[in-house]
Design a protein around this motif. Structure first.
Motif, PDB file in Angstrom:
ATOM      1  N   UNK A   1     -21.766   9.447   1.095  1.00 14.80           N
ATOM      2  CA  UNK A   1     -21.601   8.931   2.454  1.00 14.80           C
ATOM      3  C   UNK A   1     -21.386  10.061   3.451  1.00 14.80           C
TER       4      UNK A   1
ATOM      5  N   UNK B   1     -12.664   4.417   9.134  1.00 17.31           N
ATOM      6  CA  UNK B   1     -13.787   4.317   8.210  1.00 17.31           C
ATOM      7  C   UNK B   1     -13.324   4.672   6.795  1.00 17.31           C
TER       8      UNK B   1
ATOM      9  N   UNK C   1     -10.394   4.310   5.587  1.00 16.06           N
ATOM     10  CA  UNK C   1      -9.633   3.157   5.092  1.00 16.06           C
ATOM     11  C   UNK C   1     -10.571   2.104   4.493  1.00 16.06           C
ATOM     12  N   UNK C   2     -11.631   1.797   5.243  1.00 16.87           N
ATOM     13  CA  UNK C   2     -12.603   0.802   4.759  1.00 16.87           C
ATOM     14  C   UNK C   2     -13.267   1.281   3.474  1.00 16.87           C
ATOM     15  N   UNK C   3     -13.562   2.586   3.405  1.00 19.12           N
ATOM     16  CA  UNK C   3     -14.163   3.165   2.184  1.00 19.12           C
ATOM     17  C   UNK C   3     -13.265   2.940   0.974  1.00 19.12           C
TER      18      UNK C   3
ATOM     19  N   UNK D   1     -11.033   0.660   0.579  1.00 18.40           N
ATOM     20  CA  UNK D   1     -10.986  -0.753   0.203  1.00 18.40           C
ATOM     21  C   UNK D   1     -12.161  -1.084  -0.716  1.00 18.40           C
ATOM     22  N   UNK D   2     -13.286  -0.374  -0.499  1.00 20.77           N
ATOM     23  CA  UNK D   2     -14.475  -0.603  -1.324  1.00 20.77           C
ATOM     24  C   UNK D   2     -14.367   0.111  -2.662  1.00 20.77           C
TER      25      UNK D   2
END
Lengths: 333, 400
Positions: free
Chosen positions: A133, A150, A152-154, A156-157
């Motif tokens: 990424x 972003x 943080x969202x990564x 979570x994934x």
């Protein structure tokens, strides 16, 4: 979701002396106190002659800091996220100047390439051989914070990733001149012109940490926020971190913001931008500084003896405002 | 969690709006012609995809709620497309209160078209025009937030020519991670003297009409435009009683990590991005009915993207084209415009022509659809974007 800081590196207009146990900063005199240029490192340590010769300062300080942050790191990098407020203004100027001087003929492709906002994050991927990424955020005063969100969202994934997240910005003499003449950054109340600065900071982030590890525990972003919005935001952030203002050891902010914060008089405040100048991604310096203070239990002496050395720094709050953008970050142990 | 497309909006050299774009695409009518609206030595010479309306004409259509001092053309195009997308998604004022709505926008040019007019004079003390506020690519996003009253979160991505694909993907991720319910995503860029000269200095401009995937291709035609989509969760769509236009079934972001201004010979980055997207969508390559390729018309891109497609699809490529032969390369807007053209193709069961194609590139021998293909069943569309700096993105939309 706490973002644990596994390693970090920074270049600013302050001199940095750092070893395992101690950490001091020093002011370097600048030709014009309104322009706080970075102290450029010996780029040769990480960059090739070609890169040093052909790149914008924004790219060089960003690359150097990113690579320094990854030095001796064995984890595989899962992604690179960069924030910049202005990007490469110096090469934008150079290309514009050349375009005008040569009447749009026989222009240098390198000037054009080097003026791209996204060049830095692309370059880091090449030099770190990271094919994962990769993104650049260019959103004024929340460019670095967008990158953190972003990340943080990564996580979570995929919690197992390691992400290199950072920011870089540069100024030029003309840029400062334009900003001052147009009043772009004038404070609305006092109509004052801040000193402008530049810098870069990168951190290797992970979602996995042990008790006592230092990380970014909360992120709040605002657009056109009122003082009330920000005060409520601080309450929410502290609640989320299960603490009160009494647990906050230090507030990194500006004098202007302090005046409207309900906790402004209650927490010891450090006005870091008085030392590094104003720039859109200055909070990346603040996070780097906060992490270092918590890690070394020591506030560098240049900020004043009153902070001293505490037995422990657990929570450092960062409250920032840049034009219509504002953010709250909490760095904690 | 599934993420759906509930609205789309577009401005391109083919015209303003989805209807106009469909009409021109199905007529095989290109939007590329000689540069008109910029004062430059290249005026009336270089072939570009220009939106054939002046700033004033475009502004007149907008009926703005607020007034803005020096609006950039980037923002004018962005707002025009965003308005159509929000209207199609039936976003009401009450939705803006009830739901967490954000904007993820993108641009590479931003306000450069204003900067390049005023900068030199400003520095020499000949004018005092304030271009610096609009200069940043963030400015048009910020003004979208203000004009549209969408203020929960906005940010701006710049990853060169894959910018708006990445904006779409980030929007989807913000919904999936429950940070937002609804998000306006996309990108906008305008032609500028700066970018025309920049790509010219890189020797990447075709002196005539661009010829994606053709053996004799000579480079890109620069274009301008904006593409925006409204993404949302199934939950908010059901509550708001809107029907989805498409399902965003998969996406992948990688970096080629090879060279700043060229992709690796096998297109490793875009290969990986396509594979990640297929994987996420639970789709085997055979399920893809149509690829809207990045297909810029440069020697490097069309060779390496073709090699990558061939690898991913095991030499059995579905119908593919590059609609840049109609619009030129709209830089940050390209990914969103591509995807919207893909959605129009899916809705109408057509694959539009890849204009100006004659002979395949010998190294991969791939043939895009050189004529419009009518009545083709399309259930899944894959769309690529590749940006300088190695930024690779692939997105799949499916019938919903």
């Amino acid at each position: 979701m706490k973002l644990y800081i596994k390693n970090s590196a920074c270049i600013s207009s302050l001199g940095i002396q750092q070893n395992e146990n101690s950490f001091e900063l020093e002011t370097i005199s600048q030709e014009d106190p309104k322009k706080r240029y970075v102290i450029e490192p010996d780029y040769k340590e990480f960059l090739s002659f070609n890169v040093i010769r052909r790149s914008a300062r924004y790219v060089k300080v960003g690359l150097f800091t990113a690579l320094k942050c990854m030095q001796n790191i064995e984890h595989t990098l899962g992604g690179i996220i960069v924030g910049t407020g202005v990007g490469s203004f110096s090469y934008t100027e150079k290309f514009l100047d050349e375009m005008n001087a040569k009447n749009e003929e026989k222009l240098s492709p390198n000037l054009f390439l080097q003026s791209m906002n996204s060049l830095l994050s692309g370059y880091i991927s090449i030099l770190t051989k990271c094919t994962g990424y990769n993104l650049t955020y260019v959103n004024r005063g929340i460019s670095f914070e967008s990158a953190l969100l972003d990340a943080q969202a990564q996580f979570l994934e995929d919690r197992s990733r390691y992400l290199l997240v950072g920011a870089a910005d540069e100024i030029t003499d003309n840029y400062v001149d334009i900003v001052h003449k147009t009043g772009y950054l004038n404070s609305s109340e006092k109509n004052t012109l801040p000193a402008l600065g530049e810098g870069a900071a990168f951190m290797l982030l992970s979602a996995e940490g042990r008790k006592g590890d230092i990380g970014i525990a909360a992120i709040r972003l605002f657009f056109e926020a009122t003082p009330e919005d920000i005060n409520t935001g601080i309450e929410e952030v502290l609640e989320e971190a299960n603490c009160t203002y009494r647990d906050v050891d230090l507030l990194l902010t500006t004098r202007e913001i302090q005046q409207f914060l309900t906790v402004g008089e209650k927490i010891s405040c450090l006005f870091y931008k008085d030392y590094i100048g104003e720039y859109p991604t200055a909070t990346s310096f603040a996070v780097w500084l906060a992490e270092k203070i918590v890690a070394t239990k020591h506030v560098p002496e240049i900020f004043g003896k009153r902070f001293g050395t505490k037995k422990e720094f657990r929570n450092i709050l960062i409250v920032n405002q840049y034009k219509k953008n504002a953010s709250i970050l909490l760095v904690s142990k | 969690m599934d993420v759906f497309v509930s609205g789309m909006g577009i401005v391109s050299p083919l015209g303003i709006g989805l209807e106009a774009n469909f009409e021109q695409l199905s007529k095989e009518a290109t939007g590329i012609s000689k540069l008109q609206l910029i004062d430059s030595v290249h005026k009336d010479k270089v072939f570009v995809g220009e939106v054939k309306h002046s700033d004033e004409e475009l502004m007149d259509r907008l009926a703005l709620k607020n007034s803005y001092s020096n609006p950039s053309r980037t923002w004018i195009l962005a707002l025009t497309a965003a308005n159509e997308a929000l209207a199609q998604a039936k976003i009401q004022e009450k939705d803006k209160k009830q739901y967490r709505i954000g904007i993820v926008s993108s641009s590479t040019v931003g306000g450069l078209r204003n900067t390049e007019k005023s900068y030199d004079g400003f520095i020499k003390g000949q004018n005092t025009i304030d271009f610096i506020s609009e200069h940043s690519v963030a400015d048009s996003t910020e003004k979208l937030a203000i004009e549209l009253g969408i203020k929960d979160y906005h940010t701006t991505i710049n990853t060169a020519c894959s910018s708006s694909s990445n904006a779409i993907i980030l929007g989807a991720r913000l919904i999936k991670s429950n940070m937002l319910d609804i998000v306006l995503v996309g990108g906008a860029d305008t032609l500028s003297k700066y970018t025309i000269n920049g790509f010219n200095s890189l020797l990447l401009l075709d002196p005539g009409h661009c010829k994606p995937f053709d053996e004799g291709r000579k480079g890109i035609n620069l274009g301008e435009g904006a593409g925006y989509l409204v993404l949302e969760s199934e939950k908010s769509m059901k509550e708001r009683k809107v029907t989805p236009k498409a399902l965003l079934s998969g996406y992948g972001i990688t970096n080629d990590a090879y060279h700043l201004s060229a992709t690796s010979p096998e297109g490793n980055g875009i290969q990986a991005a396509m594979k990640i997207a297929l994987n996420m969508g639970g789709l085997i390559p055979e399920k893809i009915d149509y690829i809207n390729a990045h297909g810029t018309g440069t020697a490097n891109n069309d060779l390496t993207e073709g090699m990558a497609m061939k690898q991913v699809f095991n030499d059995q490529l579905p119908s593919f084209n590059s609609t840049k032969s109609f619009t030129g390369h709209t830089l940050a807007a390209a990914g969103a415009i591509n995807l919207i053209h893909g959605a129009i193709a899916m809705e109408n069961n057509m694959v539009f022509a890849n204009l100006n194609f004659k002979n395949p590139i010998p190294q991969h021998n791939l043939r895009p659809e050189s004529k419009t293909v009518k009545s083709k069943n399309i259930h899944h569309v894959l769309s690529n974007a590749i940006g300088m700096g190695g930024f690779c993105s692939s997105i799949i939309i499916s019938e919903s």
